[in-house]
Design a protein around this motif. Structure first.
Motif, PDB file in Angstrom:
ATOM      1  N   ILE A 155      -4.023  14.257  10.286  1.00 22.15           N
ATOM      2  CA  ILE A 155      -4.414  12.861  10.070  1.00 22.15           C
ATOM      3  C   ILE A 155      -4.631  12.674   8.576  1.00 22.15           C
ATOM      4  O   ILE A 155      -5.286  13.498   7.930  1.00 22.15           O
ATOM      5  N   VAL A 156      -4.066  11.608   8.040  1.00 18.48           N
ATOM      6  CA  VAL A 156      -4.290  11.261   6.639  1.00 18.48           C
ATOM      7  C   VAL A 156      -4.928   9.878   6.600  1.00 18.48           C
ATOM      8  O   VAL A 156      -4.343   8.890   7.071  1.00 18.48           O
ATOM      9  N   GLU A 209      -7.264  14.732   6.329  1.00 20.35           N
ATOM     10  CA  GLU A 209      -7.385  14.531   4.896  1.00 20.35           C
ATOM     11  C   GLU A 209      -7.858  13.101   4.641  1.00 20.35           C
ATOM     12  O   GLU A 209      -7.297  12.148   5.181  1.00 20.35           O
ATOM     13  N   VAL A 210      -8.894  12.971   3.855  1.00 22.39           N
ATOM     14  CA  VAL A 210      -9.420  11.651   3.483  1.00 22.39           C
ATOM     15  C   VAL A 210      -9.300  11.548   1.972  1.00 22.39           C
ATOM     16  O   VAL A 210      -9.879  12.348   1.233  1.00 22.39           O
ATOM     17  N   ALA A 211      -8.529  10.562   1.501  1.00 24.84           N
ATOM     18  CA  ALA A 211      -8.227  10.524   0.065  1.00 24.84           C
ATOM     19  C   ALA A 211      -7.940   9.107  -0.402  1.00 24.84           C
ATOM     20  O   ALA A 211      -7.556   8.242   0.397  1.00 24.84           O
ATOM     21  N   PRO A 212      -8.121   8.850  -1.694  1.00 25.28           N
ATOM     22  CA  PRO A 212      -7.713   7.557  -2.253  1.00 25.28           C
ATOM     23  C   PRO A 212      -6.191   7.410  -2.197  1.00 25.28           C
ATOM     24  O   PRO A 212      -5.461   8.413  -2.199  1.00 25.28           O
ATOM     25  N   ILE A 213      -5.722   6.181  -2.151  1.00 23.98           N
ATOM     26  CA  ILE A 213      -4.284   5.933  -2.072  1.00 23.98           C
ATOM     27  C   ILE A 213      -3.544   6.543  -3.255  1.00 23.98           C
ATOM     28  O   ILE A 213      -2.409   7.008  -3.122  1.00 23.98           O
ATOM     29  N   GLY A 218       4.150  10.691  -4.716  1.00 27.07           N
ATOM     30  CA  GLY A 218       4.987  11.875  -4.817  1.00 27.07           C
ATOM     31  C   GLY A 218       5.031  12.739  -3.573  1.00 27.07           C
ATOM     32  O   GLY A 218       5.706  13.767  -3.555  1.00 27.07           O
ATOM     33  N   ARG A 219       4.339  12.344  -2.508  1.00 21.17           N
ATOM     34  CA  ARG A 219       4.289  13.159  -1.300  1.00 21.17           C
ATOM     35  C   ARG A 219       5.194  12.594  -0.211  1.00 21.17           C
ATOM     36  O   ARG A 219       5.532  11.412  -0.217  1.00 21.17           O
ATOM     37  N   THR A 244       6.376   4.134   1.758  1.00 20.96           N
ATOM     38  CA  THR A 244       7.597   4.935   1.633  1.00 20.96           C
ATOM     39  C   THR A 244       7.310   6.440   1.603  1.00 20.96           C
ATOM     40  O   THR A 244       8.217   7.238   1.377  1.00 20.96           O
ATOM     41  N   ARG A 245       6.027   6.811   1.832  1.00 18.61           N
ATOM     42  CA  ARG A 245       5.678   8.244   1.937  1.00 18.61           C
ATOM     43  C   ARG A 245       5.940   8.768   3.337  1.00 18.61           C
ATOM     44  O   ARG A 245       5.888   9.967   3.576  1.00 18.61           O
ATOM     45  N   ILE A 246       6.154   7.889   4.301  1.00 17.31           N
ATOM     46  CA  ILE A 246       6.174   8.284   5.700  1.00 17.31           C
ATOM     47  C   ILE A 246       7.425   9.090   6.019  1.00 17.31           C
ATOM     48  O   ILE A 246       8.548   8.660   5.745  1.00 17.31           O
TER      49      ILE A 246
END
Length: 318
Positions: A155-156, A209-213, A218-219, A244-246
């Motif tokens: 989960i992101v 993973e919990v993170a800022p956008i 690049g991922r 577009t990271r999906i």
């Protein structure tokens, strides 16, 4: 006049605080309801009396079978049964239930059910509406359910690190400690659905993973359930970047409230732009919530309606 038997236990939930659910049914169905011992006396048109009877009969049956009825279920039942008197609440409520870890999460409004169904069906869903409508919580519950079922590997959860109308100044600590306050609502949802120790283990293994956008650039995110929260505070560039990271086997849910944009004045919201750009694109759904979907304190509905009315009054006439 119709007489309706009520159970000895659970009456407080069915009736609501200070009988607010009974007053809601009176206003919505144009009936008069009085409590008389272990009975309710309902007076109104025959169809409306029948609807009230069905609401209490079906919800009481669910309670006897161990279902935990919430105050919002009475309002949802009124919506459903006033549209179709043949509705079976058991089928409706349990079919749409999401097993989010230690909890079974049930959509509490028609729009919430559509939202859950679209998330199950499609790989990209936008949930747009005011605070308290369950946009983020239901998405996190769906993500946890998918992770537990091993239909995704991780989960992101991402949010833009934008201050809500105030300048916090310098924040102490390393980079993660600086951004954690912005991400706290996502942690809150996780801790409500999973044991604290389990969340800690999943975070340590990077299964969550919990993170800022900004950390998404690049991922490529394969086999992931991605939630972009507070998306009204993304820029158009950020929104395009994160969508577009999906990668393969992934699902993305974007949530936001376009009435609470905290970007600097003159900056276009990435969510607002995405609504226009992606409208009509096959495989993407937009689900819109309103004050009827609010599952917080009843005053939240009133606040949302008041602000909407104020905004309409302030808008220049066309």
């Amino acid at each position: 006049m119709r007489r309706i038997a009520v159970p000895d236990r659970g009456v407080e939930t069915l009736f609501g605080t200070h009988d607010e659910n009974l007053r809601f049914l009176e206003d919505t169905l144009n009936v008069r309801i009085k409590s008389h011992g272990t009975e309710l006396l309902v007076e109104g048109e025959e169809g409306a009396e029948e609807t009230v009877g069905q609401i209490f009969e079906q919800l009481t049956g669910l309670m006897k079978d161990g279902y935990s009825v919430s105050a919002g279920d009475v309002r949802l039942a009124a919506q459903l049964l006033s549209r179709d008197g043949a509705t079976r609440l058991r089928d409706y409520l349990m079919k749409a239930a999401v097993r989010g870890g230690k909890k079974i999460v049930v959509p509490r409004s028609l729009n919430q059910r559509v939202y859950v169904e679209q998330i199950e069906k499609l790989d990209m869903v936008f949930g747009i509406g005011p605070a308290g409508t369950g946009k983020t919580y239901l998405a996190v519950a769906q993500a946890v359910s998918a992770l537990m079922a091993k239909s995704v590997a991780r989960i992101v959860l991402a949010r833009p690190a934008v201050e809500a109308g105030e300048k916090l100044g310098f924040l102490p600590g390393d980079l993660q400690e600086k951004v954690d306050p912005y991400l706290r609502p996502l942690y809150d949802a996780l801790y409500d659905l999973l044991d604290y120790e389990k969340v800690a283990r999943l975070l340590e293994r990077n299964a969550i993973e919990v993170a800022p956008i900004a950390f998404m650039r690049g991922r490529t995110l394969n086999d992931a359930f991605v939630i972009i929260d507070e998306a009204q505070n993304t820029t158009p560039e950020q929104m395009k970047m994160v969508l577009t990271r999906i990668g393969f086997g992934s699902k993305v849910v974007v949530t936001g409230d376009i009435t609470q944009i905290d970007l600097p004045q003159g900056k276009t919201s990435g969510l607002v732009e995405a609504i226009s750009v992606l409208a009509g694109v096959e495989g993407i759904a937009f689900v819109y919530f309103d004050e009827k979907d609010v599952v917080r304190h009843k005053l939240v509905q009133a606040v949302i309606k008041a602000y909407e009315a104020f905004g309409t009054a302030q808008s220049p006439a066309k």
